[in-house]
Write a protein that holds these residues in place. Structure first.
Motif, PDB file in Angstrom:
ATOM      1  N   ASP A 216      61.035 -12.202  12.487  1.00 51.89           N
ATOM      2  CA  ASP A 216      59.917 -13.122  12.301  1.00 51.89           C
ATOM      3  C   ASP A 216      59.730 -13.942  13.563  1.00 51.89           C
ATOM      4  O   ASP A 216      60.580 -14.741  13.936  1.00 51.89           O
ATOM      5  N   SER A 217      58.623 -13.704  14.227  1.00 50.25           N
ATOM      6  CA  SER A 217      58.385 -14.460  15.459  1.00 50.25           C
ATOM      7  C   SER A 217      57.246 -15.438  15.243  1.00 50.25           C
ATOM      8  O   SER A 217      56.517 -15.776  16.162  1.00 50.25           O
ATOM      9  N   SER A 218      57.078 -15.867  13.986  1.00 46.15           N
ATOM     10  CA  SER A 218      55.917 -16.702  13.672  1.00 46.15           C
ATOM     11  C   SER A 218      55.882 -17.968  14.525  1.00 46.15           C
ATOM     12  O   SER A 218      54.828 -18.505  14.804  1.00 46.15           O
TER      13      SER A 218
ATOM     14  N   GLY B 182      56.625 -18.079  17.537  1.00 48.83           N
ATOM     15  CA  GLY B 182      56.357 -17.757  18.935  1.00 48.83           C
ATOM     16  C   GLY B 182      54.960 -17.268  19.249  1.00 48.83           C
ATOM     17  O   GLY B 182      54.669 -16.996  20.397  1.00 48.83           O
ATOM     18  N   TRP B 183      54.094 -17.122  18.238  1.00 49.13           N
ATOM     19  CA  TRP B 183      52.764 -16.594  18.543  1.00 49.13           C
ATOM     20  C   TRP B 183      51.953 -17.575  19.361  1.00 49.13           C
ATOM     21  O   TRP B 183      51.894 -18.757  19.048  1.00 49.13           O
ATOM     22  N   ILE B 184      51.335 -17.045  20.386  1.00 44.04           N
ATOM     23  CA  ILE B 184      50.476 -17.903  21.209  1.00 44.04           C
ATOM     24  C   ILE B 184      49.103 -17.946  20.558  1.00 44.04           C
ATOM     25  O   ILE B 184      48.517 -16.902  20.282  1.00 44.04           O
ATOM     26  N   VAL B 185      48.628 -19.130  20.283  1.00 45.91           N
ATOM     27  CA  VAL B 185      47.315 -19.267  19.661  1.00 45.91           C
ATOM     28  C   VAL B 185      46.374 -19.934  20.654  1.00 45.91           C
ATOM     29  O   VAL B 185      46.666 -21.008  21.170  1.00 45.91           O
ATOM     30  N   SER B 186      45.273 -19.260  20.950  1.00 44.04           N
ATOM     31  CA  SER B 186      44.289 -19.850  21.845  1.00 44.04           C
ATOM     32  C   SER B 186      42.931 -19.299  21.452  1.00 44.04           C
ATOM     33  O   SER B 186      42.847 -18.265  20.807  1.00 44.04           O
TER      34      SER B 186
ATOM     35  N   ARG C 183      51.550  -8.603   8.387  1.00 45.97           N
ATOM     36  CA  ARG C 183      52.955  -8.188   8.470  1.00 45.97           C
ATOM     37  C   ARG C 183      53.119  -6.748   7.976  1.00 45.97           C
ATOM     38  O   ARG C 183      53.759  -5.925   8.623  1.00 45.97           O
TER      39      ARG C 183
ATOM     40  N   GLY D  89      53.355 -11.498  22.251  1.00 43.86           N
ATOM     41  CA  GLY D  89      52.914 -12.861  22.542  1.00 43.86           C
ATOM     42  C   GLY D  89      51.788 -13.324  21.654  1.00 43.86           C
ATOM     43  O   GLY D  89      51.724 -14.481  21.258  1.00 43.86           O
ATOM     44  N   LYS D  90      50.873 -12.400  21.336  1.00 42.70           N
ATOM     45  CA  LYS D  90      49.686 -12.819  20.610  1.00 42.70           C
ATOM     46  C   LYS D  90      49.336 -11.785  19.570  1.00 42.70           C
ATOM     47  O   LYS D  90      49.438 -10.582  19.825  1.00 42.70           O
TER      48      LYS D  90
ATOM     49  N   ALA E 129      42.986 -15.496  17.334  1.00 41.76           N
ATOM     50  CA  ALA E 129      44.444 -15.456  17.484  1.00 41.76           C
ATOM     51  C   ALA E 129      45.083 -16.076  16.258  1.00 41.76           C
ATOM     52  O   ALA E 129      44.656 -17.128  15.790  1.00 41.76           O
ATOM     53  N   GLN E 130      46.086 -15.404  15.721  1.00 38.11           N
ATOM     54  CA  GLN E 130      46.715 -15.853  14.486  1.00 38.11           C
ATOM     55  C   GLN E 130      47.999 -16.619  14.791  1.00 38.11           C
ATOM     56  O   GLN E 130      48.734 -16.268  15.709  1.00 38.11           O
ATOM     57  N   SER E 131      48.253 -17.648  13.969  1.00 38.08           N
ATOM     58  CA  SER E 131      49.489 -18.401  14.164  1.00 38.08           C
ATOM     59  C   SER E 131      50.600 -17.808  13.312  1.00 38.08           C
ATOM     60  O   SER E 131      51.763 -18.151  13.459  1.00 38.08           O
ATOM     61  N   SER E 132      50.242 -16.902  12.397  1.00 39.32           N
ATOM     62  CA  SER E 132      51.236 -16.298  11.508  1.00 39.32           C
ATOM     63  C   SER E 132      50.764 -14.887  11.163  1.00 39.32           C
ATOM     64  O   SER E 132      49.568 -14.605  11.171  1.00 39.32           O
TER      65      SER E 132
ATOM     66  N   ARG F 177      53.625 -10.403  25.819  1.00 34.90           N
ATOM     67  CA  ARG F 177      53.546 -11.605  26.653  1.00 34.90           C
ATOM     68  C   ARG F 177      53.030 -11.283  28.048  1.00 34.90           C
ATOM     69  O   ARG F 177      52.290 -12.052  28.654  1.00 34.90           O
TER      70      ARG F 177
END
Lengths: 337, 456
Positions: free
Chosen positions: A3-5, A7-11, B315, B329-330, B341-344, B361
């Motif tokens: 689970d890298s939740s 670490g996700w880059i949000v932009s 997921r 990374g994204k 872009a999703q935060s989860s 990344r």
């Protein structure tokens, strides 16, 4: 799957970019100026290296100090000060004393660029402001021209200096005489190759054209401004020459002498101080060509490229306003309220 | 039927790297129904649907979960059979909180019993066909998610004479529409016939970018004996060619007026995926509960074109596609130009989710922005003919009046300007903020004017 939740880059979108950057553009301009620097060294020797070093060093150091004093980000990494330094050096006569080059560099970076707010905010082309400050302050030093390396007609040369083609033509006619052996002293071949008196980097049309093509290829400039600039000069000069061939140089002489190519490809295409619209660039180029020829023909100076570009710089906000594109789905080109 | 070259070239546009090669030749793979599904009730434009189920209810596939909550709204159906675990506010693929129905699948995937024989739709009146589209929960699957039935019922006085089927798919990475055109061209044809019947449109254009020759020939084959006036338009490959207004221009040279709708120029645009969803809704009475989504990017184990149920979590999608690879990374819902872009990754996919993009990344460019250097590349790139550079500066200076005068509201947020900007200015953010502020100021002005009227 881990689970890298966290670490996700949000932009916000877009999530991709062309990859180009201001520093890349500046480095490309520097690369595109290399042929002209080399030509300058061949034609004028050591002085080219001397002036370029002084101007670049002064510009970079001045930018660093001023940015620090203003407590702003140090913008040196964008390479724009280096570009300004090289461009100023290329716009100076080879024999100019070093301290004058320093004055010009300070005028360019401190006055024309940083006092306006730094990169992106200056109204006038910094290198040209530097050059014009020097031209007005030190008229003699700024119009004393070294003899190029390979002189075609040695008899027309006194010991150490020589007039530029445009200068020779203008001063001769000012005293009422046709310039003697003009076309032998300044053959068109020398004008194109760069073997003629003039500013360090303005003489070699071939080298400047090569640099211009690099800029076009790398999309750092578009064809609009240079083509209209050079084209307007050619047409204007051609008409004058047709009207009175004895008193007016042929179009090719106007196009290939003075600073037309340096101005058209490297100064009138400066992004910050020129229009953002394509039609604006056409107007800008045509305006530069027109003012250059008016100064050359009727002005006090033999050359008018620098002044023409600075005048058009001042008109740039207005040109942007009047060449605003029509918004998709709107009827006319309505002006701002 | 004829195939035409690009008729008209809309202004602006950019040429990003397309990255479609890793999935374009992969046939669509159906994904097994996952254990849990998260169905958002705000997938479409307009009012979020009103839930008609509650925690503990048992549902079967195709049973309504939520009903339209207004004219511009839509039905949402259960993507599989199972138990409702919760109806609550959760993170949705739009990046914001919204009402979400969580279903625990029972693994049997039972559907509603067939209530009627497959309709012989050709004999039904247009209005009834539109009802079926509404009942099927069909929304624009190209991205915006505008409820389809609303577009099919133009108000009095508006005539739709041109139907445009959007197969441009100009977003990099995405190949979902491309696979639909190759694998389901006959179904697209059926969709076009239904739309043709509903609208009585006289002209049909199917627009495909010129980098998709296989899709073009598949469509040519499917439509070769089409009775009506139909042209497959091979448009120039550039982003944002598939934007609705730009595509209408490419086919008809008409510009949708500022603030207007395609129907103002007699046009209707439907995505190829939407056309097939219409067929399901009308011919098979099967609501929209699944779609093709391209799962791709350099951080995904096995890029695929996946047929997945709505509500499938990112997921589960990622797990179905070989999991995460390398240093991710994204994660982006949609394409790289306009995706979110999703935060989860514990978020359910929507009817509009055309792609799931996982970037490593190393692929992610992060910049700090500089002052505008006036290069004008944004001006040349803008498909709307705006001056993004000056808009950005004015919005940064909170000069919203000037932003309004420079037509910030005509920005379609395609991101072409930001893609080009060498100073890495956050142009799209500025535009979004500018639009929000200008609209807010307008509302305030109107409210003030209303108060004055009341007072006098």
């Amino acid at each position: 799957m881990t689970d890298s939740s966290a670490g996700w880059i949000v932009s916000p979108s877009p999530h991709t970019h062309s990859g180009d950057s201001v520093s890349r553009i500046m480095i490309t301009v520097i690369v595109a100026l290399v042929p002209s620097l080399v030509a300058g060294v061949i034609v004028f020797g050591w002085d080219t290296i001397r002036l370029t070093t002084i101007c670049v060093a002064t510009c970079v150091v001045a930018e660093y100090i001023v940015r620090t004093m203003m407590r702003r980000d140090i913008g040196i990494t964008d390479w724009s000060a280096v570009v300004t330094g090289i461009l100023l050096a290329l716009n100076l006569p080879p024999t100019l004393p070093g301290w004058m080059a320093i004055v010009g560099s300070l005028s360019a970076i401190v006055v024309a660029k940083q006092l306006y707010g730094g990169i992106g905010y200056n109204l006038f082309n910094p290198a040209l402001v530097g050059r014009c400050v020097l031209l007005i302050s030190f008229p003699v030093a700024m119009t004393t021209w070294a003899v190029p390396a390979f002189v075609p007609n040695a008899s027309a040369v006194d010991a150490t200096t020589m007039a530029t083609p445009l200068g020779a033509w203008k001063t001769a006619w000012a005293s009422g005489n046709a310039p003697a052996s003009f076309f032998e002293t300044y053959p068109i071949r020398s004008l194109i190759l760069g073997n003629r008196p003039g500013c360090v980097g303005e003489t070699s049309v071939v080298a400047l054209l090569l640099g211009g093509l690099i800029l076009l290829w790398r999309r750092c400039i578009s064809w609009h401004t240079p083509v209209l600039f050079i084209g307007t000069v050619a047409v204007f000069a051609g008409v004058l020459h047709q009207a009175d061939p004895a008193r007016n140089l042929p179009a090719a002489y106007h196009v290939f002498s003075g600073g037309i190519f340096l101005g058209a490809f490297f100064m009138a295409t400066d992004m910050v101080t020129t229009p953002v619209t394509r039609s604006g660039m056409l107007i800008f180029g045509a305006g530069c060509g027109l003012i250059t020829m008016i100064i050359r023909k009727w002005g006090g100076y033999p050359e008018g490229v620098s002044f023409s570009i600075l005048i058009m710089n001042a008109l740039t906000p207005l040109i942007n306003r009047f060449t605003r594109p029509r918004t998709f789905g709107h009827k006319g080109r309505e002006m701002e309220k | 039927m004829i195939t035409l070259g690009a008729l008209f070239n809309p202004r602006g546009g950019i040429h990003p790297a397309y990255h479609k090669d890793s999935t374009e030749s992969l046939p669509v793979e159906a994904m097994p129904v996952p254990k849990s599904l998260y169905v958002a009730l705000n997938q479409h434009l307009g009012a979020p649907s009103k839930p008609v189920v509650k925690k503990g209810d048992v549902v079967v596939r195709g049973q309504p979960l939520a009903e339209p909550a207004g004219y511009v709204s839509s039905w949402v159906h259960a993507p599989t059979s199972g138990v409702i675990r919760s109806v609550e506010s959760r993170l949705t693929a739009s990046g914001q909180l919204g009402p979400v129905v969580e279903i625990e699948a029972d693994g049997r995937d039972e559907g509603l019993p067939c209530t009627s024989a497959p309709a012989e739709w050709r004999n039904l009146p247009a209005r009834e066909l539109v009802e079926m589209v509404l009942a099927g929960g069909v929304i624009g699957m190209g991205g915006a998610g505008f409820p389809t039935q609303v577009k099919l019922l133009p108000p009095q006085g508006k005539v739709i004479h041109t139907l445009i089927i959007n197969g441009a798919e100009c977003e990099p990475y995405l190949t979902a529409d491309y696979r639909i055109m190759i694998e389901q061209s006959e179904k697209i044809r059926q969709g076009v016939e239904i739309l043709h019947r509903i609208l009585n449109a006289t002209k049909v254009f199917i627009a495909v970018e010129d980098n998709k020759p296989a899709a073009i020939s598949a469509l040519e084959k499917a439509f070769r004996d089409f009775a009506g006036e139909l042209a497959i338009v091979v448009v120039k490959t550039k982003y944002p060619q598939g934007a609705e207004k730009q595509l209408i221009y490419s086919c008809t040279r008409r510009e949708v007026p500022s603030g207007g709708l395609p129907m103002d120029v007699g046009a209707l645009v439907e995505n190829v995926g939407t056309a097939t969803a219409i067929v399901d809704a009308v011919v098979a009475h099967r609501p929209l509960v699944e779609r093709i989504v391209t799962v791709t990017g350099d951080a995904i184990g096995q890029p695929k074109n996946v047929l997945a149920r709505t509500g499938t979590s990112f997921r589960d999608l990622i797990a179905f596609c070989g999991g995460i690879r390398g240093n991710p990374g994204k994660v982006i819902c949609g394409g790289p130009m306009m995706g979110v872009a999703q935060s989860s990754i514990d978020v359910g996919m929507n009817k509009t989710t055309s792609g799931l993009l996982l970037l490593s990344r190393a692929q992610i460019q992060q910049y700090s922005s500089m002052p505008c250097i006036g290069c004008g590349r944004c001006v040349q790139a803008c498909p709307s003919g705006l001056l993004p550079c000056f808009l950005s500066e004015n919005i940064e200076a909170e000069n919203y009046g000037e932003a309004e005068a420079l037509n910030v509201l005509d920005c379609i947020e395609c991101g072409a300007c930001a893609f080009e900007c060498p100073a890495h200015r956050p142009l799209v953010q500025h535009m979004r903020m500018g639009k929000a502020k200008v609209l807010q100021r307008r509302r305030q002005r109107e409210a003030k004017a209303g108060q004055k009227e009341k007072a006098s």
